[in-house]
Design a protein around this motif. Structure first.
Motif, PDB file in Angstrom:
ATOM      1  N   ASN A  33      14.861  29.161  37.138  1.00  0.00           N
ATOM      2  CA  ASN A  33      14.862  30.204  36.107  1.00  0.00           C
ATOM      3  C   ASN A  33      14.028  31.401  36.529  1.00  0.00           C
ATOM      4  O   ASN A  33      14.413  32.550  36.285  1.00  0.00           O
ATOM      5  N   THR A  34      12.881  31.154  37.166  1.00  0.00           N
ATOM      6  CA  THR A  34      12.041  32.247  37.641  1.00  0.00           C
ATOM      7  C   THR A  34      12.763  33.071  38.704  1.00  0.00           C
ATOM      8  O   THR A  34      12.718  34.304  38.692  1.00  0.00           O
ATOM      9  N   GLU A  35      13.456  32.378  39.601  1.00  0.00           N
ATOM     10  CA  GLU A  35      14.189  33.085  40.652  1.00  0.00           C
ATOM     11  C   GLU A  35      15.333  33.905  40.069  1.00  0.00           C
ATOM     12  O   GLU A  35      15.568  35.047  40.482  1.00  0.00           O
ATOM     13  N   VAL A  36      16.036  33.355  39.095  1.00  0.00           N
ATOM     14  CA  VAL A  36      17.135  34.081  38.454  1.00  0.00           C
ATOM     15  C   VAL A  36      16.594  35.319  37.736  1.00  0.00           C
ATOM     16  O   VAL A  36      17.182  36.404  37.814  1.00  0.00           O
TER      17      VAL A  36
ATOM     18  N   ASN B 246      15.525  42.683  39.643  1.00  0.00           N
ATOM     19  CA  ASN B 246      15.762  43.453  40.862  1.00  0.00           C
ATOM     20  C   ASN B 246      17.108  44.167  40.795  1.00  0.00           C
ATOM     21  O   ASN B 246      17.227  45.330  41.203  1.00  0.00           O
ATOM     22  N   LEU B 247      18.123  43.487  40.266  1.00  0.00           N
ATOM     23  CA  LEU B 247      19.439  44.107  40.112  1.00  0.00           C
ATOM     24  C   LEU B 247      19.368  45.292  39.156  1.00  0.00           C
ATOM     25  O   LEU B 247      19.941  46.359  39.429  1.00  0.00           O
TER      26      LEU B 247
END
Length: 95
Positions: A41-44, A50-51
């Motif tokens: 979840n943190t990475e997503v 970033n997107l």
């Protein structure tokens, strides 16, 4: 009932109970841990932010390019107008 049918039902009952036990063990200990889910979840969330940041930068760059194209077109018009003011002798008018 015959002893053969009783043995078959006992075997089927044991097989069913062992299958339930195995399924519960896989469900309980084989699934992803909460820490792994939090990491995903943190990475997503990182990639989503970033997107979004990249989309904002892209919009700013596109606006800059559009304004530079407008400025280029205006300068070309001014240059064409200035070239049209050239007298036949080839001399440019004083500015």
């Amino acid at each position: 009932m015959s002893s053969f049918l009783l043995q078959m039902f006992a075997f089927m009952l044991c097989t069913f109970l062992l299958g339930l036990l195995l399924g519960w063990l896989v469900w309980r200990y084989g699934g992803a841990s909460q820490q792994a889910l939090d990491s995903v979840n943190t990475e997503v969330d990182f990639w989503r932010s970033n997107l979004e940041h990249c989309r904002v930068e892209l919009g700013n760059e596109q606006n800059t390019v559009a304004s530079l194209r407008e400025e280029k077109a205006a300068l070309k018009k001014r240059l064409a107008a200035r070239d049209a003011q050239v007298d036949p002798s080839g001399a440019r008018p004083a500015t």
